[in-house]
Design an enzyme around this catalytic site. Structure first.
Site, mmCIF file in Angstrom:
data_model
loop_
_atom_site.group_PDB
_atom_site.id
_atom_site.type_symbol
_atom_site.label_atom_id
_atom_site.label_comp_id
_atom_site.label_asym_id
_atom_site.label_seq_id
_atom_site.Cartn_x
_atom_site.Cartn_y
_atom_site.Cartn_z
ATOM 1 N N ASP A 123 0.794 -1.307 -0.059
ATOM 2 C CA ASP A 123 -0.133 -0.245 -0.029
ATOM 3 C C ASP A 123 0.845 1.162 0.072
ATOM 4 O O ASP A 123 1.915 1.116 0.606
ATOM 5 C CB ASP A 123 -0.709 0.167 1.357
ATOM 6 C CG ASP A 123 -1.874 -1.141 1.433
ATOM 7 O OD1 ASP A 123 -2.087 -1.756 0.507
ATOM 8 O OD2 ASP A 123 -2.105 -1.379 2.671
HETATM 9 N N1 URA Z 1 -1.121 -5.821 4.226
HETATM 10 C C1 URA Z 1 -1.534 -4.580 4.217
HETATM 11 O O1 URA Z 1 -2.430 -4.372 4.851
HETATM 12 N N2 URA Z 1 -0.863 -3.515 3.629
HETATM 13 C C2 URA Z 1 0.214 -3.967 2.840
HETATM 14 O O2 URA Z 1 0.792 -2.990 2.098
HETATM 15 C C3 URA Z 1 0.759 -5.221 2.665
HETATM 16 C C4 URA Z 1 -0.013 -5.925 3.692
#
Ligand code: URA
Length: 255
Positions: A123
């Site tokens: 993310d």
């Molecule tokens: N889990 C998440 O919530 N975000 C990420 O970026 C990777 C794994």
């Protein structure tokens, strides 16, 4: 005998994003058969053909669709496979380009001719380790649900996460569309307002760690990926290094 001089092309974008016309000596060098300097010598010796014609112009830029032969052998520029590990900062998007103009993880790797892309995604608000490669087979295998290797994250969550909640996370929690598979959870420390927790998951669903923590009542405030399988690193935030041969073999050996 040298037959014809090929016209020098101006440097322009290739049609596919991220690809450029590339100088002939760099193209030959990228195929791994010799250095750029030796490529220049081979051109002088009349041993390089483009589309069947002996090349006389060392400044020639190879275009998409050109067939380059060296000493009678057709060469391909993308035989070289590259594997980078980056430490993505918060705020960078895990895409090759971003229509909104945000910084992308591709800015963290060297500017090479090969068409690189990230393996899986983090993310925009997550930091940490990410592999960037041009090896499509490996990327497909690593992200395929049947061989999702463990990925380890350190999360700061709000409130105090209890051992009981850690066990729930380990056994699997029901998210909207699925129940998470067994995970490993380690409580690192807590203070009055938050808990630092390490979690290893074996799937890669959208926002999975954040959603798992929300499911047990402890939203994530900071999230960092600290390991991909057994690959970890003390890379500085924003840093990049090549994976070493042992790490590449390890990834290729993942069933
Ligand atoms: N889990 C998440 O919530 N975000 C990420 O970026 C990777 C794994």
């Amino acid at each position: 005998m040298k037959v014809k001089s090929l016209k020098v092309q101006k440097e322009t974008r290739w049609r596919r994003p991220g690809r450029y016309q590339v100088r002939i000596n760099k193209y030959i060098g990228a195929s791994g058969i010799c250095s750029r300097r030796r490529a220049d010598q081979l051109i002088d010796e009349g041993k390089v053909k483009v589309n069947g014609q002996v090349l006389m112009e060392k400044g020639y830029d190879v275009r998409p669709g050109d067939e380059v032969q060296v000493d009678g052998t057709l060469i391909r520029p993308e035989t070289r496979k590259l594997y980078y590990l980056v430490n993505k900062p918060v705020g960078y998007v895990t895409t090759v380009s971003d229509p909104q103009g945000r910084p992308t993880v591709m800015e963290l790797v060297p500017d090479v001719e090969e068409r690189l892309f990230p393996v899986g995604r983090l993310d925009v608000n997550t930091s940490g380790l990410l592999i960037i490669t041009n090896d499509g087979d490996l990327a497909n295998r690593l992200t395929h649900p049947s061989h999702e290797m463990g990925k380890t994250y350190v999360a700061r969550v709000t409130g105090m996460l209890t051992m009981k909640e850690a066990k729930i996370l380990e056994r699997g929690v029901r998210l909207e569309e699925f129940t998470t598979s067994p995970a490993q959870v380690r409580l690192i420390r807590h203070d009055r307002n938050s808990t630092l927790v390490e979690i290893t998951i074996h799937e890669g669903k959208n926002r999975q760690v954040r959603r798992m923590m929300e499911a047990v009542g402890h939203p994530v405030t900071d999230l960092e990926r600290t390991a991909i399988g057994t690959i970890n690193s003390r890379l500085p935030v924003g840093g990049c290094r090549k994976l070493n041969p042992g790490e590449i073999d390890y990834l290729k050996g993942i069933k």
